[in-house]
Design a protein around this motif. Structure first.
Motif, PDB file in Angstrom:
ATOM      1  N   GLU A 184       0.914  -0.919  -0.001  1.00 31.08           N
ATOM      2  CA  GLU A 184      -0.078   0.032   0.043  1.00 31.08           C
ATOM      3  C   GLU A 184       0.890   1.113   0.038  1.00 31.08           C
ATOM      4  OE1 GLU A 184      -3.168   0.310   2.826  1.00 31.08           O
ATOM      5  OE2 GLU A 184      -3.498  -1.904   2.706  1.00 31.08           O
ATOM      6  N   VAL A 191      -2.416   1.764   8.427  1.00 30.72           N
ATOM      7  CA  VAL A 191      -1.932   0.603   7.427  1.00 30.72           C
ATOM      8  C   VAL A 191      -1.714  -0.513   8.203  1.00 30.72           C
ATOM      9  CG1 VAL A 191      -0.458   0.016   5.584  1.00 30.72           C
ATOM     10  CG2 VAL A 191      -1.176   2.564   5.486  1.00 30.72           C
ATOM     11  N   GLN A 226      -4.142  -3.923   8.232  1.00 29.51           N
ATOM     12  CA  GLN A 226      -3.795  -5.103   7.571  1.00 29.51           C
ATOM     13  C   GLN A 226      -3.689  -6.373   8.621  1.00 29.51           C
ATOM     14  OE1 GLN A 226      -0.235  -4.895   5.330  1.00 29.51           O
ATOM     15  NE2 GLN A 226      -1.312  -4.388   3.557  1.00 29.51           N
TER      16      GLN A 226
END
Length: 122
Positions: free
Chosen positions: A28, A38, A42
């Protein structure tokens, strides 16, 4: 077919499957200061990767242990081995379903995906 060929095929399937598991991680674009977001986003993917890796790795160890006792093979052993490898390779599909359902947060999808991850182990 010799026992060594079955071992080689099985080891190859397990190796490829373990490699495919990590391919679910997509890079990403990380803007400065957003790394925590992020990584948190995840987290379900990482947890499913850990569970899948543990399951596949344990299955490989058991497969290796079982085949130490096999002296000769025949068509029936080959077919049973292929069926076992097929069921083990389904782990990636089931885990992706669960990851998607957890990410979306839909309760019905989570329930269905959870049942698919438990039913493939039978």
């Amino acid at each position: 077919m010799s026992k060594s060929r079955i071992d080689a095929l099985s080891d190859g399937v397990f190796a490829i499957l373990l490699t495919i598991l990590i391919l679910e991680f997509q890079p990403e674009t990380i803007k400065p200061g957003s790394l925590q977001t992020v990584v948190f986003h995840q987290l379900p993917l990482f947890l499913m990767y850990l569970l899948s890796y543990f399951y596949v790795g344990t299955s490989w160890l058991f497969h290796h242990d079982y085949f130490q006792y096999v002296k000769r093979t025949n068509r029936t052993v080959n077919i049973l081995n292929l069926f076992l490898l097929f069921t083990v390779t389904l782990v990636n599909y089931a885990m992706v379903l669960l990851i998607e359902a957890l990410s979306d947060g839909n309760t019905g999808d989570i329930r269905l995906a959870s049942s698919s991850t438990t039913s493939w182990r039978c």
